[in-house]
Design a protein around this motif. Sequence first.
Motif, PDB file in Angstrom:
ATOM      1  N   GLN A   1      -7.191  -1.132  10.676  1.00 12.95           N
ATOM      2  CA  GLN A   1      -7.358  -2.317   8.766  1.00 12.95           C
ATOM      3  C   GLN A   1      -6.624  -3.286   9.235  1.00 12.95           C
ATOM      4  O   GLN A   1      -7.579  -3.944   9.181  1.00 12.95           O
ATOM      5  CB  GLN A   1      -6.430  -1.260   8.226  1.00 12.95           C
TER       6      GLN A   1
ATOM      7  N   VAL B   1       0.637  -1.518   0.154  1.00 13.16           N
ATOM      8  CA  VAL B   1       0.299   0.182   0.577  1.00 13.16           C
ATOM      9  C   VAL B   1       0.987   1.053   0.369  1.00 13.16           C
ATOM     10  O   VAL B   1       1.652   1.533   0.822  1.00 13.16           O
ATOM     11  CB  VAL B   1      -0.585   0.279   1.035  1.00 13.16           C
TER      12      VAL B   1
ATOM     13  N   HIS C   1     -13.438  -0.003  -6.492  1.00 17.98           N
ATOM     14  CA  HIS C   1     -12.887  -1.430  -5.938  1.00 17.98           C
ATOM     15  C   HIS C   1     -12.630  -2.369  -6.798  1.00 17.98           C
ATOM     16  O   HIS C   1     -11.896  -3.249  -6.825  1.00 17.98           O
ATOM     17  CB  HIS C   1     -12.811  -1.598  -4.271  1.00 17.98           C
TER      18      HIS C   1
ATOM     19  N   TYR D   1      -9.927  -5.532  -1.769  1.00 19.46           N
ATOM     20  CA  TYR D   1      -8.427  -5.266  -0.557  1.00 19.46           C
ATOM     21  C   TYR D   1      -7.604  -5.813  -1.931  1.00 19.46           C
ATOM     22  O   TYR D   1      -6.727  -5.606  -2.840  1.00 19.46           O
ATOM     23  CB  TYR D   1      -8.662  -5.645   0.437  1.00 19.46           C
TER      24      TYR D   1
ATOM     25  N   VAL E   1     -11.157  -1.626   6.087  1.00 20.33           N
ATOM     26  CA  VAL E   1     -10.076  -1.720   4.922  1.00 20.33           C
ATOM     27  C   VAL E   1      -9.370  -0.911   3.994  1.00 20.33           C
ATOM     28  O   VAL E   1      -8.405  -1.740   3.716  1.00 20.33           O
ATOM     29  CB  VAL E   1     -11.327  -3.354   4.527  1.00 20.33           C
ATOM     30  N   MET E   2      -9.667  -0.531   3.173  1.00 24.52           N
ATOM     31  CA  MET E   2      -8.808   0.079   2.206  1.00 24.52           C
ATOM     32  C   MET E   2      -8.412   1.749   2.298  1.00 24.52           C
ATOM     33  O   MET E   2      -7.758   2.103   1.830  1.00 24.52           O
ATOM     34  CB  MET E   2      -9.939   0.469   1.132  1.00 24.52           C
TER      35      MET E   2
ATOM     36  N   ARG F   1      -5.420  -3.299  -3.704  1.00 24.47           N
ATOM     37  CA  ARG F   1      -4.561  -2.814  -3.416  1.00 24.47           C
ATOM     38  C   ARG F   1      -3.590  -3.550  -3.736  1.00 24.47           C
ATOM     39  O   ARG F   1      -1.859  -2.792  -3.954  1.00 24.47           O
ATOM     40  CB  ARG F   1      -5.325  -2.578  -1.486  1.00 24.47           C
ATOM     41  N   THR F   2      -3.215  -4.910  -3.585  1.00 21.71           N
ATOM     42  CA  THR F   2      -2.112  -6.646  -3.956  1.00 21.71           C
ATOM     43  C   THR F   2      -1.647  -6.158  -5.225  1.00 21.71           C
ATOM     44  O   THR F   2      -0.561  -5.628  -5.749  1.00 21.71           O
ATOM     45  CB  THR F   2      -2.704  -7.369  -4.323  1.00 21.71           C
TER      46      THR F   2
END
Length: 578
Positions: A23, A5, A487, A160, A283-284, A164-165
């Motif tokens: 988170q 992140v 997302h 996520y 979470v984000m 995010r990954t």
Amino acid sequence: MSDIVVESMAAGDTMHVMHSSAQMGCFLIFAVVCALSAMAETAHARLHGRNGSGKREDDLGDLPLTATGVSKGLGDSPLLDVSRRDEETGARAAAPASADESVGKSGPPVAESLGPLFDARRLAQLAPVRIALGDKNALLASRGTLRAWAEFGLVLALFYFADRTGAIPDSEKSYSRDLFLALFVALAAYGYRTSLHKSKTHAPLNREQTEEWKGWMQVLFLLYHYFKATEAYNAIRLFIAAYVWMTGFGNFSYYYVRKDFSAPRFWQMMWRLNFFVFFTCLVMRNDYTLYYICPMHTLFTLFVYVSLLAYKEHNDKNTVVAAKVFACVVVAYVLWEVPGVFGFVFKPFQFLLKYTDPTKPDVDPMHEWFFRSGLDRYVWIYGMVCAYCHPRYESLLKWIDEKPTAARVAIQTLMAGFTLLVLYWYHETIYVLPKLEYNKVHPYTSWIPITCFIVLRNLTQTLRNFYVELFCVCGKITLETYISQFHIWLSTANVPNGQPSKLMSLVPGYSLVNFLVATVAYVGISHRVFALTNELKVACVPNDIRKIAAHAVLGALIAVGATAAGFVVVHVLMLEPL
């Protein structure tokens, strides 16, 4: 975690520590919930096998306040009536009620519900506490609720993973007016052909009609984001104004007609508006105002609630309602148009409402909230006025419908002609203005096209009687599709607080195939989140203020413990710098 992140805050920032700990705490809690859900399902399967019957046992699906509530039979599930309960509570956050709905019973308002709400000794009898102490009966009784929480956690984990990954590649947006319009027209034609239904009421602005209205606007709103259709900016601003208008219209209709200012109803509304976005932000690691629709509707819902709650016993008097509407106008004017007032009033809430775009780090963190909320600062009040006038409008349309054919057609033709002339004037003088100039006049003029649409959509009895169910389905999940698009449909390119400037590319190199595949997954997940939100609302925010208070206290304790555990994992075990 810091390798995955890209943070928009300095590593030494206190908020960074809180965000990262919360988170990780959220991840840990949902991991525990998934494990408990699996245990409950396994125990239920074993019990079912021992019973030897072919019947499926119902779940309690609640977080009961008392021990007896857990040990009762499993046939008292409040989840068995989710759809009906949603029509009367949470769904009204997103869909206005018509003023002709029957009056319900009212409990004490929030302000009158304070005081000794529950006995702290009974906190230990809540199902989560009993589950933690190893009570298998509580685990089995809460199987439905655990399953819903676990499924919701998996949705957040998917958010996520997708955004995010870096595991799913991004692609650039491209705009084609032909494709943009063709997709919408094709969907509308399909919906008209396959799901045109007749309403049970002739009333204007009935529930089906407003759901349909929200639905087709949401489709265009989402296509605008997906294809970056900047030429439709002014239209999108009007759509958002119409959503805010519905907030004023729907909430005023409910509180004015049903007179239900009870605390459970209020907190159920807040749950509907903020449950999904709260966990998504955690979470984000995004700011609340990134999803500005949620805080904006929450604010205007509070305004309507408070304005009607004050001297509520006099709401049936025209002078009192007029005074309240005038007071709302004054409050909106002072708050947004008198320099310095907005910053002063919302300064204590800056931690909640701030937003910093990573691409514009030097902009005032409260600018986004001021801009977004200010664009529609008056139209919610106009929605209240329309709700108050709704019975008179309905009577007018009924009077026109009862006229002889020639007279009725003449009146309707005159109404349509005048409305179209007003729309033409609006388009030529206001709608065609450039973006920045349009934004200046939008707060004062958005009511014009909204009114014109209402007049044209309800002009004849046939128009009022029919609706397209496909758009109604889309209208019911506007909140979920709005949040999810960031997302699992679009992409913020792995950047917290980033705008969704790219597309999620599930099928690289095939833009239309990718659009279809991503859209099917995205809409399906959004629809499921809508159902989960209401299932968990029934369990966590029941029609008992003492249970709500007990759940809130327990939730706060779990949040504190999870955040502390998250701090240990991130900043002690993973050695992320403070």
